[in-house]
Design a protein around this motif. Sequence first.
Motif, PDB file in Angstrom:
ATOM      1  N   ARG A 159       0.768  -1.243  -0.164  1.00  0.00           N
ATOM      2  CA  ARG A 159      -0.006  -0.035  -0.276  1.00  0.00           C
ATOM      3  C   ARG A 159       0.798   1.321  -0.096  1.00  0.00           C
ATOM      4  N   PHE A 160       0.580   2.126  -0.903  1.00  0.00           N
ATOM      5  CA  PHE A 160       1.282   3.304  -1.054  1.00  0.00           C
ATOM      6  C   PHE A 160       0.584   4.396  -1.657  1.00  0.00           C
ATOM      7  N   GLU A 161       0.591   5.631  -1.232  1.00  0.00           N
ATOM      8  CA  GLU A 161      -0.230   6.892  -2.123  1.00  0.00           C
ATOM      9  C   GLU A 161       0.935   8.247  -1.960  1.00  0.00           C
ATOM     10  N   PRO A 162       1.115   8.578  -3.151  1.00  0.00           N
ATOM     11  CA  PRO A 162       2.010   9.667  -3.038  1.00  0.00           C
ATOM     12  C   PRO A 162       1.642  10.736  -2.386  1.00  0.00           C
ATOM     13  N   ARG A 417       7.171   9.622  -3.319  1.00  0.00           N
ATOM     14  CA  ARG A 417       6.680   9.097  -4.660  1.00  0.00           C
ATOM     15  C   ARG A 417       7.217   7.690  -4.921  1.00  0.00           C
ATOM     16  N   TYR A 418       6.898   7.268  -5.866  1.00  0.00           N
ATOM     17  CA  TYR A 418       7.269   6.059  -6.587  1.00  0.00           C
ATOM     18  C   TYR A 418       8.298   6.273  -7.936  1.00  0.00           C
ATOM     19  N   ASP A 419       9.246   5.678  -7.943  1.00  0.00           N
ATOM     20  CA  ASP A 419      10.202   5.854  -9.174  1.00  0.00           C
ATOM     21  C   ASP A 419      10.084   4.546  -9.817  1.00  0.00           C
ATOM     22  N   VAL A 424      11.637   1.865  -7.169  1.00  0.00           N
ATOM     23  CA  VAL A 424      12.332   2.403  -5.847  1.00  0.00           C
ATOM     24  C   VAL A 424      11.439   3.313  -5.333  1.00  0.00           C
ATOM     25  N   TYR A 425      10.802   3.702  -4.114  1.00  0.00           N
ATOM     26  CA  TYR A 425      10.313   4.439  -3.297  1.00  0.00           C
ATOM     27  C   TYR A 425      11.314   5.700  -3.020  1.00  0.00           C
TER      28      TYR A 425
END
Length: 434
Positions: A159-162, A417-419, A424-425
Amino acid sequence: MADMTRGALAPEGYLPRTCDGTLREMLGEFGAVEVAGTMWCGKTWTSLSVSESVTRVGNPGVRRAVEADPSLALMGARPHLVDEWQDVPEVWDAVRDRVDSEAGARGLYVLTGSSSPRKERVSHSGAGRIARLRMRTMSLQETGESTGAVSLAGLFDGRFEPQLVQQRLEPLARILCRGGWPALVGTGAPASPRYLDAYFDAVFGVSVPRRGLDGAESRRVALSLARNLGTSAKYETLGADAFGGDLAPETAARKASEHVAALEALYVVEPVGGWDAPIRSKSRLRTKPKRYFADPSLAASLLQVGPERLLEDGQLLGLLFESLCLHDLAVYASALPGAGPDPLHYYRDSDGLEVDAIVELRDGRWAGFEVKLGESGVAAGAAALNRLRRKVAANPAARNPEPSFMAVLTGAGEFARYDAEADVYVIPLAALGA
């Protein structure tokens, strides 16, 4: 057994800590829990928050009575807190025996301690009866200086949100010098030199001499550790720093090892061990630990630097920021459901590859972290992480070859952010939380 959500002694204005839930869970599983950590990190308040009564062994009158009869320390409604139990180590055996005598009972006692006791004064390990919870000074999420919008647990679960963060270095320099001490949070004290001076006076003037060592020598070893922060410095290096040409190299190294052991027993210094993907890898044991202070402000205080000077010395700022990242990762990782007692490690191999932090869970899931002050270092951090990813994937003995995720932690940064290209985060520390 009393309700574990909030004890009768819960202090007014208590700021919730990341370890609160873990402490309540442990009290539901064990007869007693020891909350251990460096002085002034908040152990007593956290323990009071789940307790119904308390015995303060650090009080001289109470200590004399408990020395004569350790069972007196156990009197009171349960969960009963025995604060600074290590002042009378025999209390440990009394707690262990009481837990044994009430087989099956849970959540009877909470013990707090700022040092590991002398082993010769404790008869039993307490295994199976007394669990240990390691507590640290406050993380940025606990002080309110991280939004916690990017959850470490969430990253492991996919789970990830910018997030918009807009973090600058100047506030971080002040935080590094103030530290995560509960007594200083919200006071506006920029560098808190007198508070930290008092901390070291207590360590080197009282705690170290109680362990039979010279406090002035221990201060010199601590200063050498600050100079070698976040490295696996050898005892020979520390001894040469601390004792110069006054002692033979072998004697200086031996004395340095004794003082380092004391500082670790007092929770002033915390070792971070090496990691390798194969669970039975010899390198996990053979890689020398890196050492960090219980709070980055301790290293800043020993080195006599304030926020302004830190901002002028990018190398030192980077070292202290790395220490802060490792500190906060340790706080958050220890609260993960699948965390073991030491979930935080670092990676280094004979090819010169080094990754600042590895978090590994009991089920084998792992994640790698590189630490950089700002966006300019992200590409190099991502390259090191992906080099490690490829090495582990190519190792047939690796238990779980693929990481759950990789991340670069930054000081200054506009976004979490996610690259996608690097997989990579990129996460400013001011956005990370449990």
